[in-house]
Write a protein that holds these residues in place. Structure first.
Motif, PDB file in Angstrom:
ATOM      1  N   SER A   1       0.811  -1.216   0.000  1.00 12.54           N
ATOM      2  CA  SER A   1       0.000   0.000   0.000  1.00 12.54           C
ATOM      3  C   SER A   1       0.847   1.269   0.000  1.00 12.54           C
ATOM      4  CB  SER A   1      -0.923   0.005   1.224  1.00 12.54           C
ATOM      5  OG  SER A   1      -0.158   0.069   2.419  1.00 12.54           O
ATOM      6  N   PHE A   2       2.108   1.160   0.299  1.00 14.16           N
ATOM      7  CA  PHE A   2       2.921   2.368   0.509  1.00 14.16           C
ATOM      8  C   PHE A   2       3.697   2.806  -0.727  1.00 14.16           C
ATOM      9  CE2 PHE A   2       5.684  -1.161   1.948  1.00 14.16           C
ATOM     10  CZ  PHE A   2       6.842  -0.925   1.229  1.00 14.16           C
ATOM     11  N   THR A   3       4.098   4.078  -0.693  1.00 13.58           N
ATOM     12  CA  THR A   3       5.023   4.624  -1.687  1.00 13.58           C
ATOM     13  C   THR A   3       6.326   5.051  -1.021  1.00 13.58           C
ATOM     14  OG1 THR A   3       4.030   6.834  -1.459  1.00 13.58           O
ATOM     15  CG2 THR A   3       3.181   5.393  -3.234  1.00 13.58           C
ATOM     16  N   ALA A   4       6.373   5.010   0.292  1.00 17.46           N
ATOM     17  CA  ALA A   4       7.586   5.246   1.077  1.00 17.46           C
ATOM     18  C   ALA A   4       7.656   4.149   2.132  1.00 17.46           C
ATOM     19  CB  ALA A   4       7.548   6.618   1.741  1.00 17.46           C
ATOM     20  N   MET A   5       8.788   3.543   2.295  1.00 18.41           N
ATOM     21  CA  MET A   5       8.927   2.407   3.213  1.00 18.41           C
ATOM     22  C   MET A   5       8.472   2.738   4.628  1.00 18.41           C
ATOM     23  SD  MET A   5      12.503   0.737   1.905  1.00 18.41           S
ATOM     24  CE  MET A   5      12.293  -0.901   2.592  1.00 18.41           C
ATOM     25  N   ALA A   6       8.696   3.970   5.064  1.00 14.59           N
ATOM     26  CA  ALA A   6       8.308   4.369   6.420  1.00 14.59           C
ATOM     27  C   ALA A   6       6.803   4.282   6.634  1.00 14.59           C
ATOM     28  CB  ALA A   6       8.793   5.790   6.699  1.00 14.59           C
ATOM     29  N   ASP A   7       6.044   4.279   5.546  1.00 12.78           N
ATOM     30  CA  ASP A   7       4.583   4.222   5.655  1.00 12.78           C
ATOM     31  C   ASP A   7       4.035   2.807   5.545  1.00 12.78           C
ATOM     32  OD1 ASP A   7       4.554   7.009   5.825  1.00 12.78           O
ATOM     33  OD2 ASP A   7       4.436   7.238   3.640  1.00 12.78           O
ATOM     34  N   GLY A   8       4.887   1.808   5.425  1.00  5.36           N
ATOM     35  CA  GLY A   8       4.442   0.425   5.280  1.00  5.36           C
ATOM     36  C   GLY A   8       3.822  -0.123   6.548  1.00  5.36           C
ATOM     37  N   THR A   9       2.948  -1.090   6.345  1.00 10.23           N
ATOM     38  CA  THR A   9       2.271  -1.737   7.472  1.00 10.23           C
ATOM     39  C   THR A   9       2.850  -3.134   7.676  1.00 10.23           C
ATOM     40  OG1 THR A   9       0.591  -2.760   6.084  1.00 10.23           O
ATOM     41  CG2 THR A   9       0.132  -0.505   6.894  1.00 10.23           C
ATOM     42  N   GLN A  10       2.451  -3.761   8.777  1.00 13.59           N
ATOM     43  CA  GLN A  10       2.879  -5.134   9.026  1.00 13.59           C
ATOM     44  C   GLN A  10       2.405  -6.046   7.904  1.00 13.59           C
ATOM     45  OE1 GLN A  10       1.807  -6.618  12.899  1.00 13.59           O
ATOM     46  NE2 GLN A  10       2.895  -8.527  12.591  1.00 13.59           N
ATOM     47  N   GLU A  11       1.202  -5.806   7.393  1.00 14.36           N
ATOM     48  CA  GLU A  11       0.666  -6.610   6.291  1.00 14.36           C
ATOM     49  C   GLU A  11       1.494  -6.411   5.020  1.00 14.36           C
ATOM     50  OE1 GLU A  11      -1.310  -4.515   8.205  1.00 14.36           O
ATOM     51  OE2 GLU A  11      -2.110  -6.149   9.441  1.00 14.36           O
ATOM     52  N   ASP A  12       1.903  -5.169   4.770  1.00 12.45           N
ATOM     53  CA  ASP A  12       2.750  -4.888   3.598  1.00 12.45           C
ATOM     54  C   ASP A  12       4.043  -5.701   3.666  1.00 12.45           C
ATOM     55  OD1 ASP A  12       1.095  -2.974   2.315  1.00 12.45           O
ATOM     56  OD2 ASP A  12       1.943  -1.334   3.527  1.00 12.45           O
ATOM     57  N   TYR A  13       4.658  -5.691   4.829  1.00  8.35           N
ATOM     58  CA  TYR A  13       5.941  -6.380   4.952  1.00  8.35           C
ATOM     59  C   TYR A  13       5.780  -7.892   4.981  1.00  8.35           C
ATOM     60  CZ  TYR A  13       8.142  -1.912   4.979  1.00  8.35           C
ATOM     61  OH  TYR A  13       8.582  -0.682   4.585  1.00  8.35           O
ATOM     62  N   ALA A  14       4.647  -8.384   5.433  1.00  8.97           N
ATOM     63  CA  ALA A  14       4.366  -9.815   5.342  1.00  8.97           C
ATOM     64  C   ALA A  14       4.217 -10.223   3.870  1.00  8.97           C
ATOM     65  CB  ALA A  14       3.097 -10.167   6.123  1.00  8.97           C
ATOM     66  N   LEU A  15       3.557  -9.378   3.084  1.00 11.75           N
ATOM     67  CA  LEU A  15       3.419  -9.643   1.651  1.00 11.75           C
ATOM     68  C   LEU A  15       4.796  -9.657   0.977  1.00 11.75           C
ATOM     69  CD1 LEU A  15       1.753  -9.905  -0.994  1.00 11.75           C
ATOM     70  CD2 LEU A  15       1.739  -7.394  -1.056  1.00 11.75           C
ATOM     71  N   LEU A  16       5.620  -8.680   1.290  1.00 14.61           N
ATOM     72  CA  LEU A  16       6.962  -8.632   0.696  1.00 14.61           C
ATOM     73  C   LEU A  16       7.803  -9.828   1.109  1.00 14.61           C
ATOM     74  CD1 LEU A  16       7.805  -4.832   0.949  1.00 14.61           C
ATOM     75  CD2 LEU A  16       7.074  -6.132  -1.069  1.00 14.61           C
ATOM     76  N   LYS A  17       7.656 -10.273   2.352  1.00  9.32           N
ATOM     77  CA  LYS A  17       8.401 -11.445   2.821  1.00  9.32           C
ATOM     78  C   LYS A  17       8.015 -12.678   2.012  1.00  9.32           C
ATOM     79  CE  LYS A  17      10.818 -13.893   5.898  1.00  9.32           C
ATOM     80  NZ  LYS A  17      11.618 -14.820   5.133  1.00  9.32           N
ATOM     81  N   LYS A  18       6.737 -12.811   1.710  1.00  6.81           N
ATOM     82  CA  LYS A  18       6.265 -13.948   0.906  1.00  6.81           C
ATOM     83  C   LYS A  18       6.908 -13.909  -0.483  1.00  6.81           C
ATOM     84  CE  LYS A  18       2.202 -13.985  -1.014  1.00  6.81           C
ATOM     85  NZ  LYS A  18       0.764 -13.935  -1.241  1.00  6.81           N
ATOM     86  N   HIS A  19       6.954 -12.727  -1.086  1.00  7.62           N
ATOM     87  CA  HIS A  19       7.585 -12.595  -2.399  1.00  7.62           C
ATOM     88  C   HIS A  19       9.094 -12.839  -2.318  1.00  7.62           C
ATOM     89  CE1 HIS A  19       4.230 -11.311  -4.907  1.00  7.62           C
ATOM     90  NE2 HIS A  19       3.794 -10.601  -3.868  1.00  7.62           N
TER      91      HIS A  19
END
Length: 188
Positions: free
Chosen positions: A5-23
Motif C-alpha cells: 500500500s505504501f510509496t515510502a517504506m516508512a509508511d508500510g504496514t505489518q501486512e505490507d511487509y508480510a506480503l513482501l516477505k512472501k515474495h
C-alpha cells in the motif's frame, strides 16, 4: 499481482511487509536458477581465449572437485568469474558479494582478490605489476588465494582438459546456496 500500500517504506504496514516477505522467500529460493543463468551467460562473454569463460569456470570447478576440495570451494571455483560481464574491472568483488552468505570468509576473500593475484602470471606482459598481490602478504588468506590462482584459475584454459558439464555441478550449487550460513544479522 497484489502489491504493498505504501510509496515510502516508512509508511508500510505489518501486512505490507508480510506480503513482501512472501515474495522475497520465492525470489531467494530461485537464486540457484539465476546463478546458473549467469554462469551460462559466460558462454558469450569475453572472447580471445581458446575456451569460453563458461568452460573456464567449469574447468576450475572440475579441477577443484578432483583435488578433493569441499563443496563450498567447488562452488567458489565455479562462480569466481560470474562478475566478468557486469564488472570487468572488479569482477572478483561482484562474485565475492554473491558468494559471501554461502561460503566461508576465506573463500569470499580469495574470490574477491583473485584478479590481483592473477597478475602474477601475466602482469609483466601488459604493463602491470605482477607482484601487486604482495600488498596482501599480511592477510591470513594470502596463501589460499595464491594457491587458488595457481591450481584453479591460471591453468584452466585448456581445451583438451576433460571438463565436467554444468549439470554435474548443479546439485552442489543448489546445496551450497540453499541457506546463508555465513550471513550475519541484518545486511552485511
Amino acid at each position: 499481482m497484489e502489491t504493498v500500500s505504501f510509496t515510502a517504506m516508512a509508511d508500510g504496514t505489518q501486512e505490507d511487509y508480510a506480503l513482501l516477505k512472501k515474495h522475497e522467500d520465492g525470489f531467494v529460493a530461485a537464486l540457484p536458477d539465476r546463478l546458473l543463468e549467469a554462469l551460462d551467460a559466460l558462454r558469450s562473454s569475453l572472447g580471445g581465449y581458446r575456451i569460453t569463460r563458461l568452460e573456464h569456470s567449469l574447468q576450475a570447478a572440475t579441477r577443484a572437485e578432483r583435488d578433493g576440495r569441499d563443496e563450498e570451494y567447488v562452488v567458489a571455483a565455479l562462480l569466481h568469474d560470474i562478475g566478468d560481464d557486469l564488472a570487468p574491472y572488479t569482477h572478483g568483488e561482484l562474485a565475492a558479494a554473491v558468494l559471501k552468505p554461502y561460503v566461508r570468509p576465506e573463500l569470499t576473500w580469495v574470490v574477491k582478490h583473485h584478479g590481483v593475484f592473477q597478475l602474477f602470471y601475466y602482469g609483466h606482459h601488459v604493463g602491470a605489476d605482477r607482484n601487486a598481490r604482495d600488498r596482501f602478504r599480511d592477510s591470513p588468506h594470502f596463501d589460499a588465494c595464491a594457491e587458488f590462482c595457481e591450481k584453479y584459475d591460471q591453468n584452466c584454459f585448456d581445451p583438451d582438459y576433460d571438463t565436467l558439464p554444468v549439470e554435474h555441478f548443479e546439485p552442489v550449487l543448489r546445496r551450497v546456496v540453499a541457506a546463508p550460513r555465513y550471513l550475519q544479522e541484518g545486511i552485511s
